[in-house]
Design a protein around this motif. Structure first.
Motif, PDB file in Angstrom:
ATOM      1  N   LEU A 194       0.827  -1.211   0.000  1.00  0.00           N
ATOM      2  CA  LEU A 194       0.000   0.000   0.000  1.00  0.00           C
ATOM      3  C   LEU A 194       0.862   1.262   0.000  1.00  0.00           C
ATOM      4  O   LEU A 194       0.524   2.258  -0.647  1.00  0.00           O
ATOM      5  N   HIS A 195       1.981   1.211   0.715  1.00  0.00           N
ATOM      6  CA  HIS A 195       2.882   2.370   0.764  1.00  0.00           C
ATOM      7  C   HIS A 195       3.491   2.659  -0.611  1.00  0.00           C
ATOM      8  O   HIS A 195       3.829   3.802  -0.921  1.00  0.00           O
ATOM      9  N   GLY A 196       3.604   1.622  -1.438  1.00  0.00           N
ATOM     10  CA  GLY A 196       4.209   1.784  -2.745  1.00  0.00           C
ATOM     11  C   GLY A 196       3.272   2.282  -3.825  1.00  0.00           C
ATOM     12  O   GLY A 196       3.716   2.565  -4.947  1.00  0.00           O
ATOM     13  N   LEU A 197       1.983   2.413  -3.528  1.00  0.00           N
ATOM     14  CA  LEU A 197       1.022   2.854  -4.531  1.00  0.00           C
ATOM     15  C   LEU A 197       1.302   4.290  -4.970  1.00  0.00           C
ATOM     16  O   LEU A 197       1.722   5.124  -4.163  1.00  0.00           O
ATOM     17  N   PRO A 198       1.040   4.599  -6.229  1.00  0.00           N
ATOM     18  CA  PRO A 198       1.221   5.979  -6.691  1.00  0.00           C
ATOM     19  C   PRO A 198       0.109   6.874  -6.156  1.00  0.00           C
ATOM     20  O   PRO A 198      -0.908   6.387  -5.642  1.00  0.00           O
ATOM     21  N   GLU A 199       0.299   8.177  -6.275  1.00  0.00           N
ATOM     22  CA  GLU A 199      -0.732   9.115  -5.816  1.00  0.00           C
ATOM     23  C   GLU A 199      -2.028   8.910  -6.580  1.00  0.00           C
ATOM     24  O   GLU A 199      -3.112   8.973  -6.007  1.00  0.00           O
ATOM     25  N   ASN A 200      -1.926   8.652  -7.868  1.00  0.00           N
ATOM     26  CA  ASN A 200      -3.118   8.359  -8.667  1.00  0.00           C
ATOM     27  C   ASN A 200      -3.398   6.870  -8.562  1.00  0.00           C
ATOM     28  O   ASN A 200      -2.747   6.046  -9.192  1.00  0.00           O
ATOM     29  N   LYS A 201      -4.361   6.489  -7.732  1.00  0.00           N
ATOM     30  CA  LYS A 201      -4.607   5.081  -7.412  1.00  0.00           C
ATOM     31  C   LYS A 201      -5.899   4.571  -8.056  1.00  0.00           C
ATOM     32  O   LYS A 201      -6.521   3.659  -7.545  1.00  0.00           O
ATOM     33  N   GLY A 202      -6.297   5.142  -9.149  1.00  0.00           N
ATOM     34  CA  GLY A 202      -7.628   4.851  -9.679  1.00  0.00           C
ATOM     35  C   GLY A 202      -7.899   3.420 -10.062  1.00  0.00           C
ATOM     36  O   GLY A 202      -8.910   2.834  -9.688  1.00  0.00           O
ATOM     37  N   SER A 203      -6.997   2.776 -10.816  1.00  0.00           N
ATOM     38  CA  SER A 203      -7.265   1.445 -11.348  1.00  0.00           C
ATOM     39  C   SER A 203      -6.070   0.544 -11.075  1.00  0.00           C
ATOM     40  O   SER A 203      -4.945   0.829 -11.490  1.00  0.00           O
ATOM     41  N   ILE A 204      -6.314  -0.575 -10.364  1.00  0.00           N
ATOM     42  CA  ILE A 204      -5.235  -1.452  -9.904  1.00  0.00           C
ATOM     43  C   ILE A 204      -5.485  -2.864 -10.410  1.00  0.00           C
ATOM     44  O   ILE A 204      -6.609  -3.377 -10.329  1.00  0.00           O
ATOM     45  N   LEU A 205      -4.436  -3.508 -10.903  1.00  0.00           N
ATOM     46  CA  LEU A 205      -4.490  -4.907 -11.331  1.00  0.00           C
ATOM     47  C   LEU A 205      -3.707  -5.736 -10.325  1.00  0.00           C
ATOM     48  O   LEU A 205      -2.533  -5.467 -10.062  1.00  0.00           O
ATOM     49  N   ALA A 290       7.449  -5.221 -18.273  1.00  0.00           N
ATOM     50  CA  ALA A 290       8.573  -4.374 -18.659  1.00  0.00           C
ATOM     51  C   ALA A 290       8.319  -3.651 -19.973  1.00  0.00           C
ATOM     52  O   ALA A 290       8.847  -2.554 -20.196  1.00  0.00           O
ATOM     53  N   ALA A 291       7.499  -4.269 -20.819  1.00  0.00           N
ATOM     54  CA  ALA A 291       7.189  -3.664 -22.123  1.00  0.00           C
ATOM     55  C   ALA A 291       5.957  -2.771 -22.074  1.00  0.00           C
ATOM     56  O   ALA A 291       5.559  -2.209 -23.097  1.00  0.00           O
ATOM     57  N   SER A 292       5.358  -2.627 -20.888  1.00  0.00           N
ATOM     58  CA  SER A 292       4.129  -1.833 -20.747  1.00  0.00           C
ATOM     59  C   SER A 292       4.464  -0.400 -20.341  1.00  0.00           C
ATOM     60  O   SER A 292       5.623  -0.051 -20.121  1.00  0.00           O
ATOM     61  N   GLN A 293       3.428   0.389 -20.209  1.00  0.00           N
ATOM     62  CA  GLN A 293       3.576   1.770 -19.745  1.00  0.00           C
ATOM     63  C   GLN A 293       2.911   1.976 -18.382  1.00  0.00           C
ATOM     64  O   GLN A 293       2.590   3.104 -18.011  1.00  0.00           O
ATOM     65  N   VAL A 294       2.694   0.916 -17.634  1.00  0.00           N
ATOM     66  CA  VAL A 294       2.104   1.039 -16.291  1.00  0.00           C
ATOM     67  C   VAL A 294       3.032   1.892 -15.427  1.00  0.00           C
ATOM     68  O   VAL A 294       4.230   1.601 -15.326  1.00  0.00           O
ATOM     69  N   PRO A 295       2.529   2.945 -14.781  1.00  0.00           N
ATOM     70  CA  PRO A 295       3.409   3.843 -14.010  1.00  0.00           C
ATOM     71  C   PRO A 295       4.112   3.166 -12.840  1.00  0.00           C
ATOM     72  O   PRO A 295       5.287   3.444 -12.576  1.00  0.00           O
ATOM     73  N   THR A 296       3.400   2.288 -12.113  1.00  0.00           N
ATOM     74  CA  THR A 296       3.965   1.657 -10.918  1.00  0.00           C
ATOM     75  C   THR A 296       3.685   0.164 -10.931  1.00  0.00           C
ATOM     76  O   THR A 296       2.532  -0.262 -11.145  1.00  0.00           O
ATOM     77  N   VAL A 297       4.718  -0.622 -10.711  1.00  0.00           N
ATOM     78  CA  VAL A 297       4.596  -2.077 -10.591  1.00  0.00           C
ATOM     79  C   VAL A 297       5.146  -2.467  -9.231  1.00  0.00           C
ATOM     80  O   VAL A 297       6.250  -2.046  -8.852  1.00  0.00           O
TER      81      VAL A 297
END
Length: 345
Positions: A194-205, A290-297
């Motif tokens: 949870l601490h690692g989530l980005p500020e924009n937390k709208g959609s999570i996989l 690694a090939a995606s554009q997801v901001p935070t993994v």
């Protein structure tokens, strides 16, 4: 490892992560101090059991051997779980084959115990009647049997639905379902995720979601799509979400992520991806991430070596490992849990 001084043990244990990352050529911007669970806190155990000339042998399987080490003392299991395992011994003979080992899965839940015995022939009426007696170990809420570890299980008796809490949500897992071995360790891992989530937390996989270990805490921060390869676990997750009115916020999907990992085009639109694979890691899924554009993994692992391998793939794809948290949930062993936060550079 119990012979080591605590300082030496902690240094060695935390070093499992730094050494694995160094070998993989991955630089972590920050590695937290080792977080450690308490002794006598493990809530689940897998024991070996078989018939013997004295009745029943029950204990831990010796490494690389069929020898059973009897339960005399254990500084890892919770005392209540340890005592239940010892009491179970006298009731198990009707469930066992004349020869061969069976596996006994015992889990301490919120409202009692969930027990699964795997191996042997289908229980007969005599065996089924044992736990039908409400006075026999009433703390056991469900007793199940399966012919083998890889086969579906069958409830022998269910006195109540066993329950475990993830965040504020109660879930009734299927027999033998994976849970983090300790509640304290689960809380440490969840806090790091949870601490690692980005500020924009709208959609999570949430990949390799199990019964919802991270899914339900994550649902407080956004919509969560949970994906799990075990159908029974995915069903338990969705049933829990539906029961508490989270059906629109949490969706569970059954999908084999080893055969069918999420490809870069499927990862579009997610603000964060959490993945918690088995010990073997998730090489193909990490490559697609690694090939995606997801901001935070955010990667969760119980194996520093495969974590480092997957981290190297993410690093090669342009992600920075901004933080790593080592969690010692398997006391006095070489096993170490890790939470790593990767941010697109």
């Amino acid at each position: 490892m119990q012979h080591l001084e605590d300082k030496d043990y902690r240094t060695w244990k935390a070093g499992q992560l730094s050494r694995a990352l160094e070998r993989a050529g991955v630089q972590a911007e920050a590695i937290s101090e080792l977080q450690q669970v308490r002794p006598y806190s493990r809530r689940r155990a897998v024991l070996a059991v078989r018939r013997s000339g004295e009745g029943v042998e029950l204990g831990f399987r010796e490494r690389f051997s069929h020898r059973i080490v009897a339960l005399k003392e254990c500084h890892v299991l919770s005392p209540d779980l340890f005592n239940l395992c010892r009491k179970l011994k006298q009731y198990l003979q009707p469930f066992l084959q004349q020869k061969g080992l069976s596996d006994l899965f015992v889990t301490e839940m919120e409202n009692g115990y969930d027990v699964l015995i795997s191996g042997g022939d289908t229980p007969d009426l005599q065996a089924r009647e044992i736990f039908a007696n409400p006075d026999v170990l009433p703390e056991i809420k469900r007793f199940s049997w399966s012919p083998a570890m890889t086969e579906p299980s069958e409830p022998v008796v269910q006195r109540a639905a066993p329950e475990v809490r993830f965040g504020e949500i109660s879930v009734s897992p299927p027999p033998g379902a994976f849970l983090q071995p300790t509640a304290d360790g689960e809380a440490m891992l969840c806090k790091a995720v949870l601490h690692g989530l980005p500020e924009n937390k709208g959609s999570i996989l949430d990949l390799f979601a199990g019964c919802g270990t991270f899914t339900f805490p994550l649902s407080s921060y956004g919509t969560v799509r949970a994906v799990e390869g075990d159908l029974a676990a995915a069903t338990a997750l969705q049933n829990a979400a539906n029961r508490v009115g989270l059906a629109g916020r949490v969706t569970a999907e059954h999908r084999d992520l080893f055969r069918q990992p999420f490809r870069p085009d499927e990862l579009k639109g997610f603000d964060a991806v959490v993945f918690d694979p088995p010990r073997s890691g998730a090489r193909e899924q990490a490559a697609y991430l690694a090939a995606s554009q997801v901001p935070t993994v955010i990667g969760v692992s119980c194996n520093p070596a495969t974590f480092a391998r997957d981290a190297a793939l993410l690093s090669e794809g342009g992600y920075r490992l901004v933080s790593a948290v080592p969690v010692d949930q398997f006391l006095w062993s070489a096993h170490l849990e890790v939470v790593g936060v990767f941010v697109r550079a």
